[in-house]
Write an enzyme that holds these catalytic residues in place. Sequence first.
Site, short mmCIF file in Angstrom:
data_model
loop_
_atom_site.label_atom_id
_atom_site.label_comp_id
_atom_site.label_asym_id
_atom_site.label_seq_id
_atom_site.Cartn_x
_atom_site.Cartn_y
_atom_site.Cartn_z
N CYS A 81 0.91 -1.42 0.06
CA CYS A 81 -0.47 0.09 -0.28
C CYS A 81 0.99 1.10 -0.25
O CYS A 81 1.62 1.60 -1.34
CB CYS A 81 -1.33 -0.26 1.69
SG CYS A 81 -2.74 1.03 1.04
N HIS A 177 -3.28 -5.61 1.70
CA HIS A 177 -2.20 -5.55 2.82
C HIS A 177 -2.42 -7.15 3.37
O HIS A 177 -3.15 -7.33 4.22
CB HIS A 177 -2.87 -4.88 3.99
CG HIS A 177 -3.26 -3.23 4.00
ND1 HIS A 177 -2.10 -2.98 4.40
CD2 HIS A 177 -3.50 -2.68 3.34
CE1 HIS A 177 -2.28 -1.51 4.44
NE2 HIS A 177 -3.24 -1.29 3.58
N GLU A 179 -0.40 -8.20 5.23
CA GLU A 179 0.41 -9.00 6.52
C GLU A 179 -1.76 -8.84 7.62
O GLU A 179 -1.23 -9.01 8.86
CB GLU A 179 0.71 -7.38 6.94
CG GLU A 179 0.27 -5.45 7.22
CD GLU A 179 0.24 -5.32 6.43
OE1 GLU A 179 0.14 -6.15 4.94
OE2 GLU A 179 -0.63 -3.99 6.03
N1 GLN Z 1 -3.30 6.24 0.62
C1 GLN Z 1 -2.25 5.87 1.65
C2 GLN Z 1 -0.88 6.58 0.90
O1 GLN Z 1 -1.24 7.22 0.49
C3 GLN Z 1 -2.15 4.88 1.42
C4 GLN Z 1 -3.11 3.69 2.65
C5 GLN Z 1 -2.53 2.39 3.11
O2 GLN Z 1 -1.43 1.97 2.93
N2 GLN Z 1 -3.38 1.56 3.70
O3 GLN Z 1 0.44 6.69 1.56
#
Ligand code: GLN
Length: 198
Positions: A81, A177, A179
């Site tokens: 992410c 994610h 994890e």
């Molecule tokens: N929107 C977040 C960002 O811009 C990422 C979201 C996340 O890691 N769950 O870093």
Amino acid sequence: MSAPHIGVLALQGDTREHLAALREAGADAITVRRRGELDAVDALVIPGGESTTMTHLLREFELLDPLRARIADGMPAYGSCAGMILLASEILDAGVVGREAAPLKGIDMTVRRNAFGRQVDSFEGDIEFEGLDSAVHAVFIRAPWVERVGPDVRVLGRAADHIVAVRQGQMLATAFHPEMTGDRRIHRLFVDIVTGRA
Ligand code: GLN
């Protein structure tokens, strides 16, 4: 090779879950907040969180340039992410001027930050993941997607026609994610990449 030493960047984000997942996947996992800790690891996980905040903290902790250097040097890295966003070579919608997420340029790809987030803040679904024999349950939270990949990037997974998992050499990234689900196959894949088994 004995258990690889894999760091989890611990400036912000869901560090604990990655440490647990890596340990279950057979790695010796430690947190990385300082230059010396970064120098000591074989590989690094960049967790989810907020890529703009993480960029700010990387600068504050004087880790941004050392981390870029290690990545340029070929240190294996896995980003989920926000971590995927940071591993990109180009970031779209990177944030407000002066507080943008900065690309670490580990993977030749263009990532759009908060891409799914504009449509729906978070969602879950089962996706096919190349190399795994059954679907992965993927949790997306204000997730990015990948809009362009370079010729050396392998697409490993898609959701709603968007690229959400990629590998380039020893670099791995997912918009979701793993994890958070208890399925350790993606962390195991990363451990295998680090040890040269995958
Ligand atoms: N929107 C977040 C960002 O811009 C990422 C979201 C996340 O890691 N769950 O870093």
